[in-house]
Scaffold this motif. Structure first.
Motif, PDB file in Angstrom:
ATOM      1  N   VAL A   1      43.985  42.756  29.781  1.00 56.03           N
ATOM      2  CA  VAL A   1      45.174  42.165  29.697  1.00 56.03           C
ATOM      3  C   VAL A   1      46.098  42.833  30.826  1.00 56.03           C
ATOM      4  CG1 VAL A   1      47.255  41.506  28.470  1.00 56.03           C
ATOM      5  CG2 VAL A   1      44.896  40.972  27.825  1.00 56.03           C
ATOM      6  N   CYS A   2      46.181  44.150  30.641  1.00 54.20           N
ATOM      7  CA  CYS A   2      46.980  45.021  31.453  1.00 54.20           C
ATOM      8  C   CYS A   2      46.655  44.762  33.009  1.00 54.20           C
ATOM      9  CB  CYS A   2      47.138  46.279  31.029  1.00 54.20           C
ATOM     10  SG  CYS A   2      47.896  46.587  29.448  1.00 54.20           S
ATOM     11  N   ILE A   3      45.198  45.019  33.250  1.00 51.43           N
ATOM     12  CA  ILE A   3      44.771  45.020  34.494  1.00 51.43           C
ATOM     13  C   ILE A   3      44.840  43.827  35.075  1.00 51.43           C
ATOM     14  CG2 ILE A   3      42.448  44.832  35.611  1.00 51.43           C
ATOM     15  CD1 ILE A   3      41.506  46.778  33.648  1.00 51.43           C
ATOM     16  N   ILE A   4      44.821  42.630  34.395  1.00 52.98           N
ATOM     17  CA  ILE A   4      44.968  41.195  35.106  1.00 52.98           C
ATOM     18  C   ILE A   4      46.523  41.005  35.458  1.00 52.98           C
ATOM     19  CG2 ILE A   4      44.903  38.723  34.575  1.00 52.98           C
ATOM     20  CD1 ILE A   4      42.436  39.277  32.920  1.00 52.98           C
ATOM     21  N   SER A   5      47.284  41.595  34.628  1.00 52.75           N
ATOM     22  CA  SER A   5      48.790  41.300  34.857  1.00 52.75           C
ATOM     23  C   SER A   5      49.101  42.140  36.199  1.00 52.75           C
ATOM     24  CB  SER A   5      49.554  41.867  33.510  1.00 52.75           C
ATOM     25  OG  SER A   5      49.384  43.087  33.130  1.00 52.75           O
ATOM     26  N   THR A   6      48.339  43.414  36.358  1.00 57.68           N
ATOM     27  CA  THR A   6      48.666  44.273  37.367  1.00 57.68           C
ATOM     28  C   THR A   6      48.030  43.464  38.630  1.00 57.68           C
ATOM     29  OG1 THR A   6      48.625  46.298  36.038  1.00 57.68           O
ATOM     30  CG2 THR A   6      48.486  46.547  38.383  1.00 57.68           C
ATOM     31  N   ILE A   7      46.982  43.021  38.570  1.00 56.96           N
ATOM     32  CA  ILE A   7      46.184  42.335  39.734  1.00 56.96           C
ATOM     33  C   ILE A   7      46.952  41.072  40.316  1.00 56.96           C
ATOM     34  CG2 ILE A   7      44.025  41.047  40.334  1.00 56.96           C
ATOM     35  CD1 ILE A   7      42.533  42.741  38.566  1.00 56.96           C
ATOM     36  N   LEU A   8      47.861  40.325  39.399  1.00 56.27           N
ATOM     37  CA  LEU A   8      48.459  39.311  39.622  1.00 56.27           C
ATOM     38  C   LEU A   8      49.696  39.650  40.618  1.00 56.27           C
ATOM     39  CD1 LEU A   8      48.141  36.823  36.557  1.00 56.27           C
ATOM     40  CD2 LEU A   8      46.926  36.850  38.569  1.00 56.27           C
ATOM     41  N   ARG A   9      50.156  41.047  40.345  1.00 57.92           N
ATOM     42  CA  ARG A   9      51.292  41.260  40.910  1.00 57.92           C
ATOM     43  C   ARG A   9      51.115  41.901  42.492  1.00 57.92           C
ATOM     44  NH1 ARG A   9      52.735  43.388  35.847  1.00 57.92           N
ATOM     45  NH2 ARG A   9      52.236  45.403  36.613  1.00 57.92           N
ATOM     46  N   ILE A  10      49.757  42.096  42.829  1.00 59.11           N
ATOM     47  CA  ILE A  10      49.417  42.533  44.127  1.00 59.11           C
ATOM     48  C   ILE A  10      49.636  41.691  45.172  1.00 59.11           C
ATOM     49  CG2 ILE A  10      47.367  43.237  45.663  1.00 59.11           C
ATOM     50  CD1 ILE A  10      46.083  44.280  43.081  1.00 59.11           C
ATOM     51  N   PRO A  11      50.524  41.830  46.121  1.00 63.05           N
ATOM     52  CA  PRO A  11      50.937  40.820  47.064  1.00 63.05           C
ATOM     53  C   PRO A  11      49.675  40.306  48.124  1.00 63.05           C
ATOM     54  CG  PRO A  11      51.298  43.042  47.760  1.00 63.05           C
ATOM     55  CD  PRO A  11      51.158  43.197  46.343  1.00 63.05           C
ATOM     56  N   SER A  12      48.585  41.083  48.198  1.00 61.30           N
ATOM     57  CA  SER A  12      47.673  40.923  49.211  1.00 61.30           C
ATOM     58  C   SER A  12      46.403  39.952  48.446  1.00 61.30           C
ATOM     59  CB  SER A  12      46.976  42.118  49.697  1.00 61.30           C
ATOM     60  OG  SER A  12      45.846  41.728  50.642  1.00 61.30           O
ATOM     61  N   THR A  13      46.112  39.040  49.079  1.00 63.20           N
ATOM     62  CA  THR A  13      45.191  37.952  48.457  1.00 63.20           C
ATOM     63  C   THR A  13      43.937  38.843  48.498  1.00 63.20           C
ATOM     64  OG1 THR A  13      46.184  36.042  49.425  1.00 63.20           O
ATOM     65  CG2 THR A  13      43.765  35.843  48.707  1.00 63.20           C
ATOM     66  N   THR A  14      43.460  39.451  49.525  1.00 62.00           N
ATOM     67  CA  THR A  14      42.236  40.202  49.683  1.00 62.00           C
ATOM     68  C   THR A  14      42.347  41.361  48.544  1.00 62.00           C
ATOM     69  OG1 THR A  14      42.250  39.990  51.959  1.00 62.00           O
ATOM     70  CG2 THR A  14      40.557  41.562  51.172  1.00 62.00           C
ATOM     71  N   GLY A  15      43.386  41.837  48.317  1.00 63.00           N
ATOM     72  CA  GLY A  15      43.323  43.126  47.360  1.00 63.00           C
ATOM     73  C   GLY A  15      42.960  42.331  46.192  1.00 63.00           C
ATOM     74  N   ARG A  16      43.723  41.232  45.818  1.00 60.77           N
ATOM     75  CA  ARG A  16      43.506  40.717  44.209  1.00 60.77           C
ATOM     76  C   ARG A  16      42.057  40.201  44.366  1.00 60.77           C
ATOM     77  NH1 ARG A  16      48.429  37.755  45.429  1.00 60.77           N
ATOM     78  NH2 ARG A  16      47.159  35.994  45.937  1.00 60.77           N
TER      79      ARG A  16
ATOM     80  N   LYS B   1      39.355  41.728  45.402  1.00 64.18           N
ATOM     81  CA  LYS B   1      38.523  42.793  45.294  1.00 64.18           C
ATOM     82  C   LYS B   1      38.518  43.200  43.925  1.00 64.18           C
ATOM     83  CE  LYS B   1      37.672  47.403  47.455  1.00 64.18           C
ATOM     84  NZ  LYS B   1      37.968  48.186  48.690  1.00 64.18           N
ATOM     85  N   ALA B   2      39.917  43.378  43.468  1.00 64.27           N
ATOM     86  CA  ALA B   2      40.195  43.897  42.243  1.00 64.27           C
ATOM     87  C   ALA B   2      39.361  43.016  41.280  1.00 64.27           C
ATOM     88  CB  ALA B   2      41.673  44.000  41.792  1.00 64.27           C
ATOM     89  N   PHE B   3      39.410  41.731  41.348  1.00 60.83           N
ATOM     90  CA  PHE B   3      38.906  40.834  40.562  1.00 60.83           C
ATOM     91  C   PHE B   3      37.240  40.708  40.300  1.00 60.83           C
ATOM     92  CE2 PHE B   3      42.890  37.884  39.954  1.00 60.83           C
ATOM     93  CZ  PHE B   3      42.911  38.128  38.615  1.00 60.83           C
ATOM     94  N   SER B   4      36.860  40.832  41.648  1.00 59.48           N
ATOM     95  CA  SER B   4      35.413  41.106  41.791  1.00 59.48           C
ATOM     96  C   SER B   4      34.902  42.361  40.999  1.00 59.48           C
ATOM     97  CB  SER B   4      34.888  41.087  43.049  1.00 59.48           C
ATOM     98  OG  SER B   4      35.438  42.076  43.743  1.00 59.48           O
ATOM     99  N   THR B   5      35.586  43.310  41.261  1.00 55.45           N
ATOM    100  CA  THR B   5      35.209  44.542  40.500  1.00 55.45           C
ATOM    101  C   THR B   5      35.400  44.720  38.923  1.00 55.45           C
ATOM    102  OG1 THR B   5      36.088  45.960  42.215  1.00 55.45           O
ATOM    103  CG2 THR B   5      35.804  46.890  40.395  1.00 55.45           C
ATOM    104  N   CYS B   6      36.252  44.134  38.297  1.00 51.57           N
ATOM    105  CA  CYS B   6      36.391  43.802  36.967  1.00 51.57           C
ATOM    106  C   CYS B   6      35.885  42.818  36.152  1.00 51.57           C
ATOM    107  CB  CYS B   6      37.817  43.646  36.702  1.00 51.57           C
ATOM    108  SG  CYS B   6      38.662  45.570  37.184  1.00 51.57           S
TER     109      CYS B   6
ATOM    110  N   SER C   1      32.869  41.201  36.422  1.00 49.96           N
ATOM    111  CA  SER C   1      31.569  41.327  36.158  1.00 49.96           C
ATOM    112  C   SER C   1      31.394  42.046  34.714  1.00 49.96           C
ATOM    113  CB  SER C   1      30.637  41.831  37.085  1.00 49.96           C
ATOM    114  OG  SER C   1      31.272  43.144  37.651  1.00 49.96           O
ATOM    115  N   HIS C   2      32.118  43.186  34.717  1.00 51.12           N
ATOM    116  CA  HIS C   2      32.269  44.137  33.560  1.00 51.12           C
ATOM    117  C   HIS C   2      32.889  43.436  32.236  1.00 51.12           C
ATOM    118  CE1 HIS C   2      34.344  47.563  31.131  1.00 51.12           C
ATOM    119  NE2 HIS C   2      33.034  47.731  30.908  1.00 51.12           N
ATOM    120  N   LEU C   3      33.752  42.760  32.496  1.00 49.68           N
ATOM    121  CA  LEU C   3      34.381  42.021  31.462  1.00 49.68           C
ATOM    122  C   LEU C   3      33.458  40.878  30.743  1.00 49.68           C
ATOM    123  CD1 LEU C   3      36.826  41.452  29.732  1.00 49.68           C
ATOM    124  CD2 LEU C   3      37.852  39.929  31.438  1.00 49.68           C
ATOM    125  N   ILE C   4      32.749  40.145  31.579  1.00 42.71           N
ATOM    126  CA  ILE C   4      31.857  39.131  31.296  1.00 42.71           C
ATOM    127  C   ILE C   4      30.640  39.790  30.339  1.00 42.71           C
ATOM    128  CG2 ILE C   4      29.908  37.307  32.068  1.00 42.71           C
ATOM    129  CD1 ILE C   4      31.880  36.793  34.429  1.00 42.71           C
TER     130      ILE C   4
END
Length: 220
Positions: free
Chosen positions: A102-117, A119-124, A126-129
């Motif tokens: 929950v903390c990770i997703i809230s932090t990712i949503l605040r990343i201004p770059s679409t590419t950065g978001r 990349k962060a989502f793709s990293t996390c 798979s592990h969460l699933i």
């Protein structure tokens, strides 16, 4: 892993200080010790039970919940211990994992770059699933009431936490790593190079043998 992702994304500047070698050793030791307790404690209770009925279970491995059904003696203490340990070693870790994400997703949503978001989502993701599948199937097998439907699906759920999770872990934690990919590529390249050289040597030996046969006079 969820705590590691939390520090890497939510507190990247403090990552090297917080995720040090000592903490990694403590986390690994805690995982090994808790797993050892979760496995040996029910087995010690089960070793004191008596079995006088059938010796076959409807499963592909000796799962404790299936073995309990073969006991002739009172299994109340064993079932109580199994339920307590299952709740203790599944619900708190799963809750902490979800809280960290929950903390990770809230932090990712605040990343201004679409590419950065992305990349962060793709990293996390798979592990969460995989973690969700692992804990949910464990909770269904060991904590929920044993209805007829759940009994029929018990083997399917067991496959998820005994086979599926260990099988996909290397792809999530290792094969996505750049250095591991490069090492794997070199190994495969060396293997095909070795096979190609051996094939050439075999062809040369065969050609030499055929030439010697053709130059040899054979009398019948």
């Amino acid at each position: 892993m969820s705590y590691d992702r939390y520090l890497a994304i939510c507190k990247p500047l403090h990552y090297a200080v917080l995720m040090n070698g000592s903490l990694c050793l403590q986390l690994a030791s805690g995982s090994w010790i808790s797993g050892l307790l979760a496995g040996t404690t029910p087995m010690s209770f089960m070793s004191q039970l008596s079995f006088c009925g059938p010796n076959k279970i409807e499963h592909f491995f000796c799962e404790s919940t299936k073995i309990i059904t073969l006991c002739c003696s009172d299994t109340y203490q064993l079932e109580l211990v199994t339920t307590i340990l299952a709740a203790l070693f599944t619900l708190p870790p799963f809750a902490l994992t979800l809280a960290s994400y929950v903390c990770i997703i809230s932090t990712i949503l605040r990343i201004p770059s679409t590419t950065g978001r992305q990349k962060a989502f793709s990293t996390c993701s798979s592990h969460l699933i995989v973690v969700t599948i692992f804990y949910v199937t464990l909770i269904i097998v060991y904590l929920l009431p044993k209805t007829n439907t759940l009994r029929d699906l018990n083997k399917v759920f067991s496959v998820c936490y005994t086979i599926l999770t260990p099988m996909v872990n290397p792809f999530i934690y290792s094969l996505r790593n750049r250095e591991v990919k490069e090492a794997l590529r070199k190994i495969v390249s060396h293997y095909f190079h070795y096979c190609a050289n051996n094939m050439i040597n075999v062809q040369e030996i065969f050609a030499e043998g055929l030439l010697m046969y053709e130059n040899t006079d054979i009398e019948i």
